[in-house]
Design a protein around this motif. Structure first.
Motif, PDB file in Angstrom:
ATOM      1  N   GLY A   1       0.871  -1.177   0.000  1.00  0.00           N
ATOM      2  CA  GLY A   1       0.000   0.000   0.000  1.00  0.00           C
ATOM      3  C   GLY A   1       0.902   1.219   0.000  1.00  0.00           C
ATOM      4  O   GLY A   1       2.052   1.144  -0.434  1.00  0.00           O
TER       5      GLY A   1
ATOM      6  N   TRP B   1      -6.132  10.049   2.362  1.00  0.00           N
ATOM      7  CA  TRP B   1      -5.607   8.710   2.065  1.00  0.00           C
ATOM      8  C   TRP B   1      -5.336   7.951   3.365  1.00  0.00           C
ATOM      9  O   TRP B   1      -5.679   6.784   3.511  1.00  0.00           O
ATOM     10  CB  TRP B   1      -4.319   8.823   1.237  1.00  0.00           C
ATOM     11  CG  TRP B   1      -3.975   7.577   0.483  1.00  0.00           C
ATOM     12  CD1 TRP B   1      -4.527   6.337   0.652  1.00  0.00           C
ATOM     13  CD2 TRP B   1      -3.027   7.449  -0.567  1.00  0.00           C
ATOM     14  NE1 TRP B   1      -3.964   5.441  -0.220  1.00  0.00           N
ATOM     15  CE2 TRP B   1      -3.040   6.090  -0.988  1.00  0.00           C
ATOM     16  CE3 TRP B   1      -2.162   8.330  -1.208  1.00  0.00           C
ATOM     17  CZ2 TRP B   1      -2.218   5.613  -2.002  1.00  0.00           C
ATOM     18  CZ3 TRP B   1      -1.342   7.847  -2.218  1.00  0.00           C
ATOM     19  CH2 TRP B   1      -1.380   6.504  -2.606  1.00  0.00           C
ATOM     20  N   ARG B   2      -4.733   8.665   4.321  1.00  0.00           N
ATOM     21  CA  ARG B   2      -4.432   8.026   5.610  1.00  0.00           C
ATOM     22  C   ARG B   2      -5.719   7.479   6.243  1.00  0.00           C
ATOM     23  O   ARG B   2      -5.739   6.391   6.809  1.00  0.00           O
ATOM     24  CB  ARG B   2      -3.786   9.055   6.547  1.00  0.00           C
ATOM     25  CG  ARG B   2      -2.910   8.440   7.625  1.00  0.00           C
ATOM     26  CD  ARG B   2      -2.505   9.458   8.658  1.00  0.00           C
ATOM     27  NE  ARG B   2      -1.913  10.667   8.114  1.00  0.00           N
ATOM     28  CZ  ARG B   2      -0.610  10.810   7.818  1.00  0.00           C
ATOM     29  NH1 ARG B   2       0.207   9.818   8.035  1.00  0.00           N
ATOM     30  NH2 ARG B   2      -0.162  11.944   7.316  1.00  0.00           N
TER      31      ARG B   2
ATOM     32  N   LYS C   1      -8.216   6.300   4.802  1.00  0.00           N
ATOM     33  CA  LYS C   1      -8.682   5.106   4.082  1.00  0.00           C
ATOM     34  C   LYS C   1      -8.068   3.826   4.616  1.00  0.00           C
ATOM     35  O   LYS C   1      -8.444   2.726   4.227  1.00  0.00           O
ATOM     36  CB  LYS C   1      -8.221   5.207   2.616  1.00  0.00           C
ATOM     37  CG  LYS C   1      -9.231   5.778   1.656  1.00  0.00           C
ATOM     38  CD  LYS C   1      -8.649   5.741   0.250  1.00  0.00           C
ATOM     39  CE  LYS C   1      -8.551   4.316  -0.287  1.00  0.00           C
ATOM     40  NZ  LYS C   1      -7.730   4.163  -1.483  1.00  0.00           N
ATOM     41  N   ILE C   2      -7.043   3.992   5.464  1.00  0.00           N
ATOM     42  CA  ILE C   2      -6.279   2.815   5.893  1.00  0.00           C
ATOM     43  C   ILE C   2      -6.716   2.402   7.298  1.00  0.00           C
ATOM     44  O   ILE C   2      -6.611   3.198   8.236  1.00  0.00           O
ATOM     45  CB  ILE C   2      -4.762   3.141   5.885  1.00  0.00           C
ATOM     46  CG1 ILE C   2      -4.363   3.618   4.487  1.00  0.00           C
ATOM     47  CG2 ILE C   2      -3.942   1.935   6.332  1.00  0.00           C
ATOM     48  CD1 ILE C   2      -3.009   4.261   4.424  1.00  0.00           C
TER      49      ILE C   2
ATOM     50  N   ASP D   1      -0.543  -3.486   3.333  1.00  0.00           N
ATOM     51  CA  ASP D   1      -1.153  -2.163   3.127  1.00  0.00           C
ATOM     52  C   ASP D   1      -2.010  -1.712   4.308  1.00  0.00           C
ATOM     53  O   ASP D   1      -2.872  -0.839   4.146  1.00  0.00           O
ATOM     54  CB  ASP D   1      -1.996  -2.171   1.838  1.00  0.00           C
ATOM     55  CG  ASP D   1      -3.275  -2.985   1.985  1.00  0.00           C
ATOM     56  OD1 ASP D   1      -3.395  -3.747   2.963  1.00  0.00           O
ATOM     57  OD2 ASP D   1      -4.157  -2.860   1.119  1.00  0.00           O
TER      58      ASP D   1
ATOM     59  N   GLU E   1      -5.753  -1.487   3.603  1.00  0.00           N
ATOM     60  CA  GLU E   1      -6.324  -0.442   2.748  1.00  0.00           C
ATOM     61  C   GLU E   1      -7.281  -0.958   1.678  1.00  0.00           C
ATOM     62  O   GLU E   1      -8.388  -0.469   1.530  1.00  0.00           O
ATOM     63  CB  GLU E   1      -5.192   0.346   2.069  1.00  0.00           C
ATOM     64  CG  GLU E   1      -5.715   1.482   1.219  1.00  0.00           C
ATOM     65  CD  GLU E   1      -4.694   1.960   0.189  1.00  0.00           C
ATOM     66  OE1 GLU E   1      -3.805   1.196  -0.209  1.00  0.00           O
ATOM     67  OE2 GLU E   1      -4.806   3.123  -0.226  1.00  0.00           O
ATOM     68  N   TRP E   2      -6.863  -1.961   0.927  1.00  0.00           N
ATOM     69  CA  TRP E   2      -7.700  -2.333  -0.221  1.00  0.00           C
ATOM     70  C   TRP E   2      -8.980  -3.028   0.221  1.00  0.00           C
ATOM     71  O   TRP E   2     -10.040  -2.836  -0.377  1.00  0.00           O
ATOM     72  CB  TRP E   2      -6.919  -3.120  -1.271  1.00  0.00           C
ATOM     73  CG  TRP E   2      -6.901  -4.614  -1.138  1.00  0.00           C
ATOM     74  CD1 TRP E   2      -5.964  -5.345  -0.502  1.00  0.00           C
ATOM     75  CD2 TRP E   2      -7.852  -5.539  -1.689  1.00  0.00           C
ATOM     76  NE1 TRP E   2      -6.269  -6.678  -0.611  1.00  0.00           N
ATOM     77  CE2 TRP E   2      -7.419  -6.834  -1.330  1.00  0.00           C
ATOM     78  CE3 TRP E   2      -9.025  -5.408  -2.440  1.00  0.00           C
ATOM     79  CZ2 TRP E   2      -8.117  -7.980  -1.695  1.00  0.00           C
ATOM     80  CZ3 TRP E   2      -9.722  -6.561  -2.803  1.00  0.00           C
ATOM     81  CH2 TRP E   2      -9.262  -7.822  -2.435  1.00  0.00           C
TER      82      TRP E   2
ATOM     83  N   LYS F   1     -10.627  -2.355   2.899  1.00  0.00           N
ATOM     84  CA  LYS F   1     -11.562  -1.326   3.359  1.00  0.00           C
ATOM     85  C   LYS F   1     -12.224  -0.631   2.162  1.00  0.00           C
ATOM     86  O   LYS F   1     -13.416  -0.308   2.191  1.00  0.00           O
ATOM     87  CB  LYS F   1     -10.834  -0.297   4.228  1.00  0.00           C
ATOM     88  CG  LYS F   1     -11.772   0.754   4.792  1.00  0.00           C
ATOM     89  CD  LYS F   1     -11.095   1.611   5.819  1.00  0.00           C
ATOM     90  CE  LYS F   1     -11.997   2.770   6.223  1.00  0.00           C
ATOM     91  NZ  LYS F   1     -11.326   3.635   7.197  1.00  0.00           N
ATOM     92  N   GLY F   2     -11.440  -0.443   1.116  1.00  0.00           N
ATOM     93  CA  GLY F   2     -12.005   0.164  -0.093  1.00  0.00           C
ATOM     94  C   GLY F   2     -13.095  -0.707  -0.695  1.00  0.00           C
ATOM     95  O   GLY F   2     -14.051  -0.214  -1.279  1.00  0.00           O
TER      96      GLY F   2
END
Ligand code: COA
Length: 277
Positions: A190, A211-212, A214-215, A249, A252-253, A255-256
């Motif tokens: 990530g 962005w932060r 999102k993690i 990551d 991150e992904w 959560k997206g």
């Protein structure tokens, strides 16, 4: 987290090893006893990095200028690396990327990224793989991809297409060459701040903050964390891992992708009201 000699006796080549994440992985491998070779396009960057490693008494490190887009140049550099003793590990780290609306991309813009990421990684992998197969030597290839290699991503189309290709190469050759002692794996990092990536991909501080958020872990990655994972994947202790991609990551992904992740916006009062309803 590892024994100090985890990588002793291993000769490792990292593309794009003069700066950013490639440099951090190189430092990590040297600290674990590996012999290191880095390559990249800019001689002064490579020289400086190797000098820094030597100043820090980190062991044997060498550099070669190489534009990995050029298959002939790759062949020459890999040949020169081999002359000095065969390689054990290749790390495909060199990349190029920029943010752009896809409909504005010219053919040269597409080429600029795809030729580094996809063709460059394939040129290096085939040049090393052929030698390992000819000599009946075991070898390991570790490629740096990204989670959008499988999710896709807007605004980085050439990179997404090329990284998906590198992942396909990893899985294809893991089965084709696995029986002959060559294993291939990938890491999907990530956001790990580096000067090059940040300047190209994070245009302003507000976006960095968004962005932060999102993690799930609430922070970006630390270079040493990536180097640790890479060290594990190239070490003999992971010999049964083949054709795998490991994501690092902070979640991150996922959560997206997770359907109800946006409910984190609800306050405790909202949750209480919801339950009552
Ligand atoms: N948006 C749209 N098009 C862009 C662009 C952008 N931000 N940046 C470059 N391009 C286009 C150029 O316009 C040119 O196309 P054109 O001639 O049709 O106008 C084409 O891409 C090539 O541009 P050029 O400047 O010659 O690129 P290059 O080959 O020297 O390098 C990179 C482009 C991206 C590969 C370069 O930034 C690089 O070498 N990066 C390496 C490091 C890196 O990207 N690290 C980040 C990893 S996350």
């Amino acid at each position: 987290m590892f024994q100090a000699d985890l990588l002793r006796g291993k000769k490792v080549l990292i593309t794009g090893g003069g700066s950013g994440l490639g440099k951090s992985m190189g430092r990590g491998f040297l600290e674990l006893g590996a012999e290191l070779v880095i390559c990249g396009r800019r001689q002064e960057v490579l020289e400086e990095t190797v000098a820094e490693f030597h100043t820090d008494y980190l062991g044997r490190a060498a550099w070669h200028v190489c534009d990995i887009r050029d298959a002939e140049a790759v062949e020459a550099v890999v040949g020169a690396v081999w002359q000095d003793g065969p390689l054990d590990v290749l790390v495909n780290n060199a990349a190029g990327n920029f943010l752009a609306k896809s409909e504005t991309l010219s053919p040269r813009a597409l080429d600029a990224v795809v030729r580094i990421v996809l063709h460059g990684s394939a040129n290096m992998t085939l040049a090393c793989g052929r030698r390992w197969l000819e000599e009946g030597r075991p070898g390991t290839v570790l490629s740096i991809v990204t989670s959008y290699a499988w999710t896709g991503s807007p605004y980085v189309l050439p990179s997404a297409m090329a990284k998906a290709g590198v992942l396909a190469m990893t899985r294809s050759l893991a089965t084709e060459w696995g029986g002959r002692g060559i294993r291939l794996n990938a890491i999907a990092p990530g956001p790990f701040p580096t000067e090059g990536a940040w300047q190209r991909l994070v245009p302003d501080p507000a976006l960095e903050e968004a962005w932060r958020k999102k993690i799930p872990l609430g922070r970006f990655g630390e270079h040493a964390e990536l180097a640790n994972l890479a060290a594990y994947l190239i070490a003999d202790g992971s010999a049964y891992v083949n054709g795998e991609v490991v994501t690092i990551d902070g979640g991150e992904w996922l959560k997206g992708a997770a359907q109800f992740a946006l409910m984190e916006q609800l306050s405790d009062e909202d949750w209480a009201a919801l339950r009552k309803r």
